[in-house]
Design an enzyme around this catalytic site. Structure first.
Site, PDB file in Angstrom:
ATOM      1  CG  HIS A 107      73.114  84.110  41.973  1.00 54.32           C
ATOM      2  ND1 HIS A 107      72.438  84.068  40.778  1.00 54.32           N
ATOM      3  CD2 HIS A 107      73.133  85.419  42.344  1.00 54.32           C
ATOM      4  CE1 HIS A 107      72.054  85.287  40.443  1.00 54.32           C
ATOM      5  NE2 HIS A 107      72.465  86.122  41.372  1.00 54.32           N
ATOM      6  CD  GLU A 149      71.453  80.969  39.078  1.00 52.43           C
ATOM      7  OE1 GLU A 149      71.970  81.757  39.874  1.00 52.43           O
ATOM      8  OE2 GLU A 149      71.655  81.042  37.844  1.00 52.43           O
ATOM      9  CB  SER A 170      73.020  88.815  39.689  1.00 52.88           C
ATOM     10  OG  SER A 170      72.107  88.819  40.752  1.00 52.88           O
TER      11      SER A 170
END
Length: 558
Positions: A479, A401, A266
């Site tokens: 995610h 995600e 990320s």
């Protein structure tokens, strides 16, 4: 081999997501559930009660405070056998499951706000490195604000966590982890990032980096005197200082300073990309791994210098500080600075029409393309920055995600054509998942991959592409779900964790990802479209999702 289990994996990525939910008016209950799920914690189903967005903000604040408090209180027992000498003096760590562990090791000191850190002050005697050090002050992100600092937050948060199989001369590969949370939140002190298992199973040295974030790391005061010349990127300069420390000291921990890989997820992945494009980091690492590290509003692009200067000017104005009195900013409280900077971010985003991820306008703290630390955008319109030519890159994203969490904004309308394209792309997945296949991160990451591959065709280092598709529960392949597998910390599927951690570590070792039972991982090229699908059945695919892209993102240029 015994595997250490971790039961409180609060991820930095999660802090940013919690703030995201509050900005969208999500309920406090829903926010907590999504946060728990994203961290791999079994969450109870929401009763459906709607809370206000202010309750959601409070949840984000309390999550940050919990993380700080947990990091502050966790302490291990020092052992004399772990004694090593580093810059500044001697330190003593602990041994956990046969792995040497050193926590909160200082690599620099930030004496003032918005200025580069200085060298560590030497200490007498032996410093015990058996408890996590301070973390950076956290900042508002994705439409929300923070008003109170946590008990373990500081501007002087330049410290490392290190795990190694031994303090010998084995010259192991070094893997330096950059945490998620955008450039505003998170820390290296989270249970999901504990490197014990990765170090032990893969015979590598794992290093986690704490550094300045948010307004403290990226407020561009360079117009107000030479003292603040580098203020726009001091958060990244901290990481450079950490990499320099690794060069000077990692041999004492059995590591090879000539074989360093940076990896992150990320916001951590975006930090990896930033360092690939900075001359300040040249020679400090050899390889890079970027996990779910870009959207079209962050990671794939960074901040224009003019915009960053406008944010700073507005922040000073909001604080009532005249340009010639800029030194007064050193004495501004955390809450006042955050409030002034958050209002400046909102105003300047509106003025410059900076697009937010889900509509409207927003400015997120991130590195500044200042012509110095970051001479230009790493990902160019028709290529990749020359300075990154020799860095092999492993890059990818996850099947869903944020789509699972943000259904109203991201879920696709399902047609027969879409379902058939999804079945072709992911034949081992349930076709009903077509509605939630990610494109928000997939497309910019594909663009980065393809541009790096173009550079490879001209003599540059290779790029390896992956999609992680392992689903653990009804929350999808969200995610950050791959992180416990990368660190070999997953107890849900230890076999896949062994495979993924082996792939990452082998890439760190020699630049080619490989693992027992996995077919040869071909580098990505535009011609081959090679991508490794990581799941119970891991396999190499070619141009696997191009029909999906044609349907869902027909105008996207990559």
């Amino acid at each position: 081999m015994k595997k250490t289990a971790f039961t409180r994996p609060l991820m930095g990525t999660l802090a940013a997501f919690a703030l995201l939910l509050s900005s969208c008016g999500a309920s406090g209950t829903a926010q907590t559930t999504a946060a728990q799920t994203a961290a791999g914690i079994s969450a109870e189903k929401s009763a459906g009660a709607e809370e206000s967005s202010s309750a959601a903000e409070g949840t984000a604040d309390s999550a940050a405070a919990e993380e700080s408090e947990a990091a502050e209180t966790k302490t291990f027992t020092a052992e004399e056998s772990t004694l090593v000498t580093v810059t500044g003096g001697q330190i003593e760590g602990s041994v956990e499951d046969g792995v040497y562990q050193y926590l909160g090791v200082p690599y620099a000191e930030a004496d003032e706000l918005f200025t580069p850190a200085s060298a560590v002050t030497p200490w007498d005697g032996v410093k015990e490195a058996v408890a996590y050090g301070s973390i950076s002050y956290q900042s508002g992100n994705m439409g929300s604000s923070l008003t109170e600092a946590g008990p373990n937050e500081s501007n002087n948060a330049q410290n490392l966590n290190i795990w190694t199989p031994g303090t010998d001369d084995a010259k192991r590969p070094v893997m330096v982890w950059l945490h998620g949370g955008g450039f505003s939140t998170g820390s290296a002190n989270e249970d999901t990032y504990v490197g014990t298992n990765l170090a032990k199973s893969q015979d590598v040295v794992v290093v986690g980096v704490n550094h300045r974030l948010g307004v403290y790391g990226f407020l561009n005061l360079s117009k107000y005197g030479d003292k603040y010349r580098q203020s726009a990127n001091v958060g990244m300069l901290d990481i450079v200082d950490a990499l320099k420390w690794v060069q000077d000291n990692i041999e004492a921990f059995g590591g090879d300073p000539a074989n360093v890989t940076i990896f992150g997820e990320s916001g951590g992945g975006a930090k990896v990309l930033t360092l690939m494009g900075s001359p300040y980091a040249k020679g400090l690492f050899e390889k890079a791994i970027m996990e779910s590290g870009a959207t079209d509003t962050m990671g794939a692009v960074f901040t224009d210098e003019e915009v960053s200067e406008a944010i700073a000017e507005k922040t000073l104005e909001n604080l009532g500080i005249a340009p010639e009195e800029v030194e007064k900013i050193q004495d501004v409280s955390y809450g006042d600075l955050q409030q002034a900077a958050d209002q400046a971010r909102a105003d300047i985003a509106e003025e410059y029409k900076i697009p937010a991820m889900f509509g409207g306008y927003e400015y997120l703290w991130e590195p500044v393309v200042d012509g110095d630390f970051l001479p230009k955008e790493p990902v160019q319109e028709n290529g990749f920055t020359d300075i990154a030519k020799d860095y092999p890159l492993l890059i990818g994203s996850n099947l869903n995600e944020w789509n699972i969490w943000m259904k109203d904004a991201l879920q696709h309308d399902v047609t027969d054509e879409l379902t058939e394209a999804y079945k072709k792309a992911y034949p081992n997945e349930d076709p009903s998942g077509a509605a939630d296949v990610d494109m928000l991160l997939r497309m910019p990451i594909l663009r980065i991959t393809a541009h790096k591959a173009d550079q490879s065709e001209e003599g540059g280092a290779p790029v390896y592409s992956y999609i992680f598709t392992k689903q653990l529960d009804d929350q999808g392949v969200y995610h950050g779900i791959e992180i416990p597998f990368v660190f070999d910390n997953s107890t849900d599927d230890p076999a896949l964790a062994s495979t993924v951690s082996s792939l990452w570590a082998s890439f760190a070792r020699d630049g080619v990802p490989s693992a027992d039972g996995v077919e040869t991982w071909e580098p990505y090229t535009r011609e081959s479209g090679a991508v490794m699908i990581l799941d119970d059945k891991t396999y190499l695919a070619h141009h696997h999702d191009e029909d999906l892209i044609r349907i869902l993102e027909p105008d996207y240029v990559w």
